[in-house]
Scaffold this motif. Sequence first.
Motif, PDB file in Angstrom:
ATOM      1  N   GLY A  30      -2.333   6.897   2.940  1.00  0.00           N
ATOM      2  CA  GLY A  30      -2.918   7.600   1.802  1.00  0.00           C
ATOM      3  C   GLY A  30      -2.510   7.006   0.470  1.00  0.00           C
ATOM      4  O   GLY A  30      -3.331   6.841  -0.432  1.00  0.00           O
ATOM      5  N   VAL A  31      -1.225   6.673   0.358  1.00  0.00           N
ATOM      6  CA  VAL A  31      -0.733   6.064  -0.885  1.00  0.00           C
ATOM      7  C   VAL A  31      -1.376   4.705  -1.106  1.00  0.00           C
ATOM      8  O   VAL A  31      -1.846   4.390  -2.202  1.00  0.00           O
ATOM      9  CB  VAL A  31       0.810   5.948  -0.860  1.00  0.00           C
ATOM     10  N   SER A  32      -1.409   3.884  -0.055  1.00  0.00           N
ATOM     11  CA  SER A  32      -1.984   2.547  -0.223  1.00  0.00           C
ATOM     12  C   SER A  32      -3.489   2.616  -0.475  1.00  0.00           C
ATOM     13  O   SER A  32      -4.018   1.826  -1.250  1.00  0.00           O
ATOM     14  CB  SER A  32      -1.670   1.665   0.984  1.00  0.00           C
ATOM     15  N   SER A  33      -4.191   3.568   0.133  1.00  0.00           N
ATOM     16  CA  SER A  33      -5.637   3.663  -0.119  1.00  0.00           C
ATOM     17  C   SER A  33      -5.915   4.126  -1.548  1.00  0.00           C
ATOM     18  O   SER A  33      -6.876   3.675  -2.166  1.00  0.00           O
ATOM     19  CB  SER A  33      -6.309   4.592   0.892  1.00  0.00           C
ATOM     20  N   SER A  34      -5.060   4.996  -2.103  1.00  0.00           N
ATOM     21  CA  SER A  34      -5.251   5.384  -3.503  1.00  0.00           C
ATOM     22  C   SER A  34      -4.989   4.193  -4.432  1.00  0.00           C
ATOM     23  O   SER A  34      -5.661   4.025  -5.444  1.00  0.00           O
ATOM     24  CB  SER A  34      -4.353   6.561  -3.872  1.00  0.00           C
ATOM     25  N   GLY A  35      -4.023   3.353  -4.064  1.00  0.00           N
ATOM     26  CA  GLY A  35      -3.775   2.128  -4.833  1.00  0.00           C
ATOM     27  C   GLY A  35      -4.937   1.157  -4.740  1.00  0.00           C
ATOM     28  O   GLY A  35      -5.290   0.505  -5.724  1.00  0.00           O
ATOM     29  N   LEU A  36      -5.539   1.054  -3.559  1.00  0.00           N
ATOM     30  CA  LEU A  36      -6.714   0.191  -3.388  1.00  0.00           C
ATOM     31  C   LEU A  36      -7.864   0.653  -4.276  1.00  0.00           C
ATOM     32  O   LEU A  36      -8.520  -0.159  -4.942  1.00  0.00           O
ATOM     33  CB  LEU A  36      -7.154   0.175  -1.925  1.00  0.00           C
ATOM     34  N   LYS A  37      -8.109   1.949  -4.286  1.00  0.00           N
ATOM     35  CA  LYS A  37      -9.190   2.494  -5.116  1.00  0.00           C
ATOM     36  C   LYS A  37      -8.925   2.247  -6.599  1.00  0.00           C
ATOM     37  O   LYS A  37      -9.828   1.889  -7.350  1.00  0.00           O
ATOM     38  CB  LYS A  37      -9.359   3.986  -4.856  1.00  0.00           C
ATOM     39  N   ALA A  38      -7.674   2.445  -7.014  1.00  0.00           N
ATOM     40  CA  ALA A  38      -7.321   2.257  -8.424  1.00  0.00           C
ATOM     41  C   ALA A  38      -7.506   0.809  -8.856  1.00  0.00           C
ATOM     42  O   ALA A  38      -8.070   0.533  -9.911  1.00  0.00           O
ATOM     43  CB  ALA A  38      -5.878   2.706  -8.658  1.00  0.00           C
TER      44      ALA A  38
END
Length: 129
Positions: free
Chosen positions: A9-17
Amino acid sequence: MSEFSKAIGVSSSGLKAQAHRLRIVAENVANTDTPGYRRKTVAFSEELERSGMAKVALEKVALDRHAGERIYDPGHPMADQSGHYTGSNVDLIVEIADAREAQRSYQANLKMFDQARQMSSGLMDLLRK
Protein backbone atom coordinates in the motif's frame (compact mmCIF):
# COMPACT_ATOMS: atom_id res chain seq x y z
CA MET A 1 -3.85 -5.86 7.81
CA SER A 2 -0.64 -7.78 7.18
CA GLU A 3 2.76 -6.14 6.99
CA PHE A 4 3.06 -7.23 3.37
CA SER A 5 -0.13 -5.49 2.35
CA LYS A 6 0.95 -2.38 4.28
CA ALA A 7 4.25 -2.33 2.38
CA ILE A 8 2.44 -2.79 -0.93
CA GLY A 9 0.00 0.00 0.00
CA VAL A 10 2.78 2.42 0.87
CA SER A 11 4.74 1.67 -2.28
CA SER A 12 1.64 1.92 -4.50
CA SER A 13 0.82 5.35 -3.04
CA GLY A 14 4.41 6.38 -3.82
CA LEU A 15 4.03 5.07 -7.37
CA LYS A 16 0.86 7.11 -7.88
CA ALA A 17 2.48 10.24 -6.44
CA GLN A 18 5.58 10.00 -8.65
CA ALA A 19 3.46 9.24 -11.73
CA HIS A 20 1.48 12.41 -11.03
CA ARG A 21 4.70 14.36 -10.58
CA LEU A 22 5.98 13.08 -13.94
CA ARG A 23 2.73 14.24 -15.60
CA ILE A 24 3.21 17.72 -14.14
CA VAL A 25 6.84 17.83 -15.34
CA ALA A 26 5.76 16.71 -18.83
CA GLU A 27 3.12 19.44 -18.89
CA ASN A 28 5.73 22.03 -17.92
CA VAL A 29 8.13 20.86 -20.64
CA ALA A 30 5.36 20.89 -23.24
CA ASN A 31 4.55 24.52 -22.38
CA THR A 32 8.11 25.84 -22.28
CA ASP A 33 7.50 28.13 -25.25
CA THR A 34 3.95 29.12 -24.33
CA PRO A 35 3.86 32.87 -23.54
CA GLY A 36 2.69 33.62 -20.02
CA TYR A 37 2.76 29.97 -18.90
CA ARG A 38 3.67 29.50 -15.24
CA ARG A 39 5.51 26.40 -14.13
CA LYS A 40 3.45 24.00 -12.02
CA THR A 41 4.84 22.33 -8.92
CA VAL A 42 3.45 19.53 -6.79
CA ALA A 43 4.06 18.84 -3.13
CA PHE A 44 3.60 15.64 -1.15
CA SER A 45 2.53 15.05 2.41
CA GLU A 46 2.06 12.10 4.70
CA GLU A 47 -1.47 10.80 5.12
CA LEU A 48 -2.26 8.57 8.07
CA GLU A 49 -5.02 6.03 7.53
CA ARG A 50 -7.28 4.52 10.19
CA SER A 51 -5.19 1.36 10.16
CA GLY A 52 -2.20 3.41 11.27
CA MET A 53 -0.47 3.07 7.92
CA ALA A 54 1.15 6.19 6.46
CA LYS A 55 0.79 6.82 2.73
CA VAL A 56 1.99 9.48 0.35
CA ALA A 57 -0.69 12.08 -0.33
CA LEU A 58 -0.69 14.71 -3.03
CA GLU A 59 -1.23 18.28 -2.02
CA LYS A 60 -2.68 20.69 -4.51
CA VAL A 61 -0.72 21.69 -7.58
CA ALA A 62 0.75 25.18 -7.19
CA LEU A 63 2.05 27.71 -9.69
CA ASP A 64 5.65 28.88 -9.50
CA ARG A 65 5.71 32.55 -8.48
CA HIS A 66 8.85 33.49 -10.40
CA ALA A 67 8.23 35.97 -13.18
CA GLY A 68 8.52 34.82 -16.76
CA GLU A 69 11.20 36.10 -19.06
CA ARG A 70 10.50 39.45 -20.77
CA ILE A 71 10.94 38.94 -24.49
CA TYR A 72 11.32 41.72 -27.04
CA ASP A 73 9.31 40.99 -30.18
CA PRO A 74 7.25 43.95 -31.40
CA GLY A 75 5.52 41.76 -34.02
CA HIS A 76 4.17 39.27 -31.47
CA PRO A 77 0.39 39.51 -30.90
CA MET A 78 0.87 39.60 -27.11
CA ALA A 79 3.48 42.39 -27.19
CA ASP A 80 2.73 45.58 -25.28
CA GLN A 81 3.45 49.14 -26.40
CA SER A 82 7.17 48.71 -25.70
CA GLY A 83 7.30 45.54 -27.86
CA HIS A 84 7.79 43.14 -24.94
CA TYR A 85 5.73 40.16 -23.82
CA THR A 86 6.10 37.76 -20.92
CA GLY A 87 7.34 34.29 -21.77
CA SER A 88 7.04 31.19 -19.61
CA ASN A 89 9.04 30.72 -16.43
CA VAL A 90 9.90 27.08 -17.20
CA ASP A 91 13.60 26.18 -16.97
CA LEU A 92 14.30 22.97 -18.91
CA ILE A 93 17.32 22.09 -16.76
CA VAL A 94 15.16 22.17 -13.62
CA GLU A 95 12.44 20.12 -15.33
CA ILE A 96 14.92 17.48 -16.52
CA ALA A 97 16.32 17.21 -12.98
CA ASP A 98 12.79 16.91 -11.54
CA ALA A 99 11.90 14.25 -14.11
CA ARG A 100 15.01 12.25 -13.29
CA GLU A 101 14.33 12.48 -9.55
CA ALA A 102 10.69 11.42 -10.03
CA GLN A 103 11.76 8.55 -12.28
CA ARG A 104 14.25 7.26 -9.70
CA SER A 105 11.71 7.56 -6.90
CA TYR A 106 9.19 5.69 -9.05
CA GLN A 107 11.72 2.92 -9.68
CA ALA A 108 12.51 2.67 -5.95
CA ASN A 109 8.82 2.35 -5.10
CA LEU A 110 8.36 -0.23 -7.84
CA LYS A 111 11.28 -2.25 -6.47
CA MET A 112 9.80 -2.09 -2.97
CA PHE A 113 6.41 -3.21 -4.32
CA ASP A 114 7.98 -6.12 -6.17
CA GLN A 115 10.08 -7.13 -3.15
CA ALA A 116 7.01 -7.21 -0.87
CA ARG A 117 5.12 -9.23 -3.47
CA GLN A 118 7.98 -11.75 -3.77
CA MET A 119 8.28 -12.07 0.00
CA SER A 120 4.54 -12.65 0.33
CA SER A 121 4.64 -15.26 -2.43
CA GLY A 122 7.61 -16.98 -0.77
CA LEU A 123 5.79 -17.07 2.54
CA MET A 124 2.75 -18.66 0.90
CA ASP A 125 4.98 -21.28 -0.69
CA LEU A 126 6.50 -22.09 2.71
CA LEU A 127 3.09 -22.38 4.34
CA ARG A 128 1.88 -24.80 1.65
CA LYS A 129 4.71 -27.27 2.42
